[in-house]
Design a protein around this motif. Sequence first.
Motif, PDB file in Angstrom:
ATOM      1  N   GLY A  54       0.788  -1.215   0.000  1.00 19.19           N
ATOM      2  CA  GLY A  54       0.000   0.000   0.000  1.00 19.19           C
ATOM      3  C   GLY A  54       0.826   1.274   0.000  1.00 19.19           C
ATOM      4  N   TRP A  55       2.119   1.150  -0.398  1.00 21.14           N
ATOM      5  CA  TRP A  55       2.948   2.363  -0.485  1.00 21.14           C
ATOM      6  C   TRP A  55       2.666   3.065  -1.799  1.00 21.14           C
ATOM      7  CZ3 TRP A  55       7.897  -0.829   0.895  1.00 21.14           C
ATOM      8  CH2 TRP A  55       7.851  -1.144   2.271  1.00 21.14           C
ATOM      9  N   TRP A  56       2.919   4.351  -1.802  1.00 17.28           N
ATOM     10  CA  TRP A  56       2.656   5.079  -3.054  1.00 17.28           C
ATOM     11  C   TRP A  56       3.910   5.223  -3.917  1.00 17.28           C
ATOM     12  CZ3 TRP A  56       5.575   9.365  -3.870  1.00 17.28           C
ATOM     13  CH2 TRP A  56       6.205   9.912  -2.742  1.00 17.28           C
ATOM     14  N   TRP A  57       5.115   5.232  -3.235  1.00 17.79           N
ATOM     15  CA  TRP A  57       6.304   5.606  -4.024  1.00 17.79           C
ATOM     16  C   TRP A  57       6.740   4.565  -5.050  1.00 17.79           C
ATOM     17  CZ3 TRP A  57      10.265   2.277  -3.317  1.00 17.79           C
ATOM     18  CH2 TRP A  57      10.304   1.574  -2.101  1.00 17.79           C
ATOM     19  N   PRO A  58       6.442   3.253  -4.874  1.00 23.07           N
ATOM     20  CA  PRO A  58       6.867   2.341  -5.949  1.00 23.07           C
ATOM     21  C   PRO A  58       6.244   2.684  -7.298  1.00 23.07           C
ATOM     22  CG  PRO A  58       6.357   1.105  -3.989  1.00 23.07           C
ATOM     23  CD  PRO A  58       5.903   2.513  -3.738  1.00 23.07           C
ATOM     24  N   TRP A  59       5.120   3.401  -7.279  1.00 25.11           N
ATOM     25  CA  TRP A  59       4.540   3.798  -8.579  1.00 25.11           C
ATOM     26  C   TRP A  59       5.517   4.668  -9.360  1.00 25.11           C
ATOM     27  CZ3 TRP A  59       1.078   0.768 -10.100  1.00 25.11           C
ATOM     28  CH2 TRP A  59       0.087   0.253  -9.229  1.00 25.11           C
ATOM     29  N   LEU A  60       6.280   5.485  -8.612  1.00 24.52           N
ATOM     30  CA  LEU A  60       7.280   6.329  -9.295  1.00 24.52           C
ATOM     31  C   LEU A  60       8.323   5.453  -9.972  1.00 24.52           C
ATOM     32  CD1 LEU A  60       7.957   9.234  -6.765  1.00 24.52           C
ATOM     33  CD2 LEU A  60       6.538   9.227  -8.818  1.00 24.52           C
ATOM     34  N   VAL A  61       8.683   4.359  -9.226  1.00 25.23           N
ATOM     35  CA  VAL A  61       9.725   3.471  -9.759  1.00 25.23           C
ATOM     36  C   VAL A  61       9.250   2.804 -11.043  1.00 25.23           C
ATOM     37  CG1 VAL A  61      11.187   1.491  -9.211  1.00 25.23           C
ATOM     38  CG2 VAL A  61      10.569   3.113  -7.426  1.00 25.23           C
ATOM     39  N   THR A  62       7.963   2.584 -11.177  1.00 25.44           N
ATOM     40  CA  THR A  62       7.487   1.877 -12.371  1.00 25.44           C
ATOM     41  C   THR A  62       7.692   2.697 -13.639  1.00 25.44           C
ATOM     42  OG1 THR A  62       5.283   2.815 -12.105  1.00 25.44           O
ATOM     43  CG2 THR A  62       5.670   0.641 -11.125  1.00 25.44           C
ATOM     44  N   VAL A  63       7.826   4.006 -13.473  1.00 32.56           N
ATOM     45  CA  VAL A  63       7.936   4.854 -14.662  1.00 32.56           C
ATOM     46  C   VAL A  63       9.142   4.472 -15.504  1.00 32.56           C
ATOM     47  CG1 VAL A  63       8.257   7.208 -15.469  1.00 32.56           C
ATOM     48  CG2 VAL A  63       6.753   6.738 -13.525  1.00 32.56           C
ATOM     49  N   LEU A  64      10.269   4.229 -14.817  1.00 36.36           N
ATOM     50  CA  LEU A  64      11.519   4.008 -15.544  1.00 36.36           C
ATOM     51  C   LEU A  64      11.464   2.787 -16.472  1.00 36.36           C
ATOM     52  CD1 LEU A  64      14.348   5.169 -15.885  1.00 36.36           C
ATOM     53  CD2 LEU A  64      15.111   3.652 -14.065  1.00 36.36           C
ATOM     54  N   PRO A  65      11.087   1.581 -15.944  1.00 38.34           N
ATOM     55  CA  PRO A  65      11.035   0.428 -16.847  1.00 38.34           C
ATOM     56  C   PRO A  65      10.072   0.655 -18.010  1.00 38.34           C
ATOM     57  CG  PRO A  65      10.718  -0.273 -14.582  1.00 38.34           C
ATOM     58  CD  PRO A  65      10.771   1.203 -14.561  1.00 38.34           C
ATOM     59  N   VAL A  66       8.940   1.273 -17.723  1.00 35.39           N
ATOM     60  CA  VAL A  66       7.973   1.484 -18.791  1.00 35.39           C
ATOM     61  C   VAL A  66       8.570   2.346 -19.888  1.00 35.39           C
ATOM     62  CG1 VAL A  66       5.786   2.576 -19.362  1.00 35.39           C
ATOM     63  CG2 VAL A  66       5.957   1.154 -17.313  1.00 35.39           C
ATOM     64  N   VAL A  67       9.200   3.458 -19.470  1.00 36.49           N
ATOM     65  CA  VAL A  67       9.784   4.354 -20.467  1.00 36.49           C
ATOM     66  C   VAL A  67      10.851   3.629 -21.278  1.00 36.49           C
ATOM     67  CG1 VAL A  67      11.218   6.390 -20.772  1.00 36.49           C
ATOM     68  CG2 VAL A  67       9.279   6.460 -19.218  1.00 36.49           C
ATOM     69  N   VAL A  68      11.745   2.923 -20.573  1.00 36.70           N
ATOM     70  CA  VAL A  68      12.858   2.269 -21.271  1.00 36.70           C
ATOM     71  C   VAL A  68      12.340   1.245 -22.273  1.00 36.70           C
ATOM     72  CG1 VAL A  68      14.817   0.716 -20.994  1.00 36.70           C
ATOM     73  CG2 VAL A  68      14.537   2.631 -19.441  1.00 36.70           C
ATOM     74  N   VAL A  69      11.422   0.368 -21.808  1.00 35.88           N
ATOM     75  CA  VAL A  69      10.962  -0.707 -22.673  1.00 35.88           C
ATOM     76  C   VAL A  69      10.135  -0.163 -23.832  1.00 35.88           C
ATOM     77  CG1 VAL A  69       9.523  -2.760 -22.781  1.00 35.88           C
ATOM     78  CG2 VAL A  69      11.073  -2.432 -20.865  1.00 35.88           C
ATOM     79  N   VAL A  70       9.225   0.754 -23.506  1.00 35.65           N
ATOM     80  CA  VAL A  70       8.339   1.251 -24.561  1.00 35.65           C
ATOM     81  C   VAL A  70       9.107   1.987 -25.641  1.00 35.65           C
ATOM     82  CG1 VAL A  70       6.497   2.902 -25.055  1.00 35.65           C
ATOM     83  CG2 VAL A  70       6.265   1.320 -23.141  1.00 35.65           C
ATOM     84  N   GLN A  71      10.065   2.858 -25.230  1.00 33.93           N
ATOM     85  CA  GLN A  71      10.781   3.596 -26.270  1.00 33.93           C
ATOM     86  C   GLN A  71      11.637   2.654 -27.096  1.00 33.93           C
ATOM     87  OE1 GLN A  71      14.294   4.501 -26.424  1.00 33.93           O
ATOM     88  NE2 GLN A  71      14.820   3.247 -24.669  1.00 33.93           N
ATOM     89  N   SER A  72      12.182   1.616 -26.430  1.00 32.30           N
ATOM     90  CA  SER A  72      12.987   0.666 -27.184  1.00 32.30           C
ATOM     91  C   SER A  72      12.121  -0.069 -28.200  1.00 32.30           C
ATOM     92  CB  SER A  72      13.661  -0.320 -26.228  1.00 32.30           C
ATOM     93  OG  SER A  72      14.261  -1.348 -26.957  1.00 32.30           O
ATOM     94  N   LEU A  73      10.930  -0.525 -27.749  1.00 35.45           N
ATOM     95  CA  LEU A  73      10.040  -1.262 -28.654  1.00 35.45           C
ATOM     96  C   LEU A  73       9.589  -0.381 -29.815  1.00 35.45           C
ATOM     97  CD1 LEU A  73       7.830  -3.289 -26.156  1.00 35.45           C
ATOM     98  CD2 LEU A  73       9.485  -4.173 -27.807  1.00 35.45           C
ATOM     99  N   LEU A  74       9.267   0.855 -29.506  1.00 32.55           N
ATOM    100  CA  LEU A  74       8.710   1.718 -30.547  1.00 32.55           C
ATOM    101  C   LEU A  74       9.757   2.273 -31.493  1.00 32.55           C
ATOM    102  CD1 LEU A  74       5.987   3.767 -28.651  1.00 32.55           C
ATOM    103  CD2 LEU A  74       5.713   1.782 -30.166  1.00 32.55           C
TER     104      LEU A  74
END
Lengths: 169, 536
Positions: A54-74
């Motif tokens: 129920g912590w909020w800060w791991p949501w911030l951590v999720t940004v990085l993998p998403v950005v890296v993977v998505v930009q690489s895929l696209l």
Amino acid sequence: MGTMPATPGSRLNVDGLRPISELQIKAHYRASIVGYVIWLLVLAAAVWLALWQGWWWPWLVTVLPVVVVVQSLLLTPRRIRAIGYLDGEEDLTIARGIMFRSIETIPYGRIQSVTIGEGPIERGLGLANLSITTGADGAGTSLPGLPRAEAERLRALLTERSLALMAAL
Amino acid sequence: MAGEPVQGGPVPDGPRGLPAGHHRTHPLTPLLTGWKIVVGVMAVLTAQNAAQLAKEFTTGRLLFAIGALIVVMVVAVVLSALAWHKTSYAVDPSGVTLHSGILTKSRQFAPRSRIESVSIERPLLARLLGLAKVRVEIAGGGDDIDIQLVRSEVAEQLRHDILAVADETPSSTDLPTAGDGTGPELGTGPTVPAGQLRDMLHDGVTDGELIAEIPTERLIRALLRDVEFGMGVVMSAVGVTVAVIIAVVQDGFNFAVLIPLVPTLIALPKYILGRIEAGWGFVSRNTARGLRMRRGLANTRTDNIAAGRIQNIDLRRPLLWRSHGWTAAQVHVAGIDDSSPNGAQSVLPVGTREELALTFGHLFPPLGTSDDLATIEHLLTARAREIDGVRVTRRWHWIRRRTTVTVVLPGAVVRRNGVFTSRLQVVPRGRIQQLELADGPMKRRLGLLDLSVKVAGKTIALDALPQPDARELHTLLARDARTLRRYSERESWPRPRLAPGSAEAGQTPTQGAFGGGDRDGADEDLLGESVSGGNQ
């Protein structure tokens, strides 16, 4: 930005660039699988933490993998298609980059060594990469994603020309 | 063992257990190198725990510490002695070999065609004992071969022998003809008794045409007038003082306060001393094997730079040197990595205009203007805006457009920059190995391109050039890179004007550049260039 045509041809100061093999896109994706998996694990861990604790800060951590993977895929196809080369009369030109464009000019006469490399993925797709060193510092210049025959042709051309036109340091 | 002839052949009796022709270094080597290990260990231990040690001081602990120290010392010396026993070197017509290593044995070999230069270094302690270290610099990066330590005379002889070996043309397939292996003896000629003191003070650099000699007074005044140097010293001194005051005010005086400052306290004098060493007693002379230099106060060294191997030259003139016309020159040679101010590549720590003219004329191919020295002087002193060349005009680069300019001369590309200190980076057009043209989103918006000019072992960034100029420059330099310095045209390679054997040289239209004199060193024919193993 990014309004450049995503194919080589004409870039900065050279015209008539030849594209590398389209198969290199596939090769690049396959080679990145391990990286993607690691990033997805990070993502999963962050999501798990966020949901279960129920912590909020791991949501911030999720940004990085998403950005890296998505930009690489696209963007990978565009990036690969932006790589081009031109074996000219007396020098080899390698162009790459969409946002940060660069062209590298290597006179045949200054070439010190030419290496053909084939990883397992590349070999599966019938590709090879070429790396070229001159007297300049740094790790040399590499040109990925060449069909094997083309890589052989270039290697033979470069070695032969570098002997014919040999220049000193 | 000193005068081992380089002609090779079976050597009668080397020291026992060594291959023929091999020699050991001086037996005192282990003591002098082992000593460093001990100091290193001590420094690490005390620096980390000094405060605590001081707090919990007892005699017993002191004795224990001394005992431990002795053990460490003995171990270090024994290890060094073993290493010494396994270390041997040989100079033969094919090159220089160094065997070393106790467990992991290494056999370093420098083929003669790749030997760039030979330096002799004399660190303070070794110098007091009359010993020296011989360093063989190898082209194309890689590890240099250090032969340490040998007696000074042996070092001189080695330098001489190695250079003689390196001078043999690499094209000959087998052993060089015996008999002319050594060439004219220049470095260590017989000394006249009257010149003995001078010989000692100059470490044997007493023969050949004098190119530059830096009086101590000039060195000190130059250092005091060097704004960057002064600022660096003052800033760190102020920083240390402020740090101490703050700490004392906060915690009261305590020995522990000083501990974190120790690195700075050591670094600062080291930096100052380094700059002094770089120019103290500096002498450079023209010899058959290029420029020979001597420098140093406590640790001295002599270096050789062959005229034909200079990849680029950087000139530097701080604001307050302008009235005297002093300039510092630093060159780049492929294979010599040491770019510190007291390394071999600093060919003129602070020289007058005449000394610069001579150094430049001996080392560097002509720039191709009607008067090279005047051109350099103009580029160094004129305001960048008044220099005719390529520059940024965008207002965005409000400093750069006033200070940085790129000039293309017939023989070289020159970039001038610097706000208070004017700097010139000079790249001979024939030396360019590779070029890169690049941009990014910001640069593109401003209409600029970055051009990197790569010579052997160094990249010179000509960044932020206006697009049309950058393209034009790229096309021009790419043509130079492919066509100049071809082996097939080696006769017409531009050579330094004053360097030995350059009388007939030069397709570049320069005769009578540098009004500085007509000394063509006619008696010297061994030009490093003619044997240069360029494309190794």
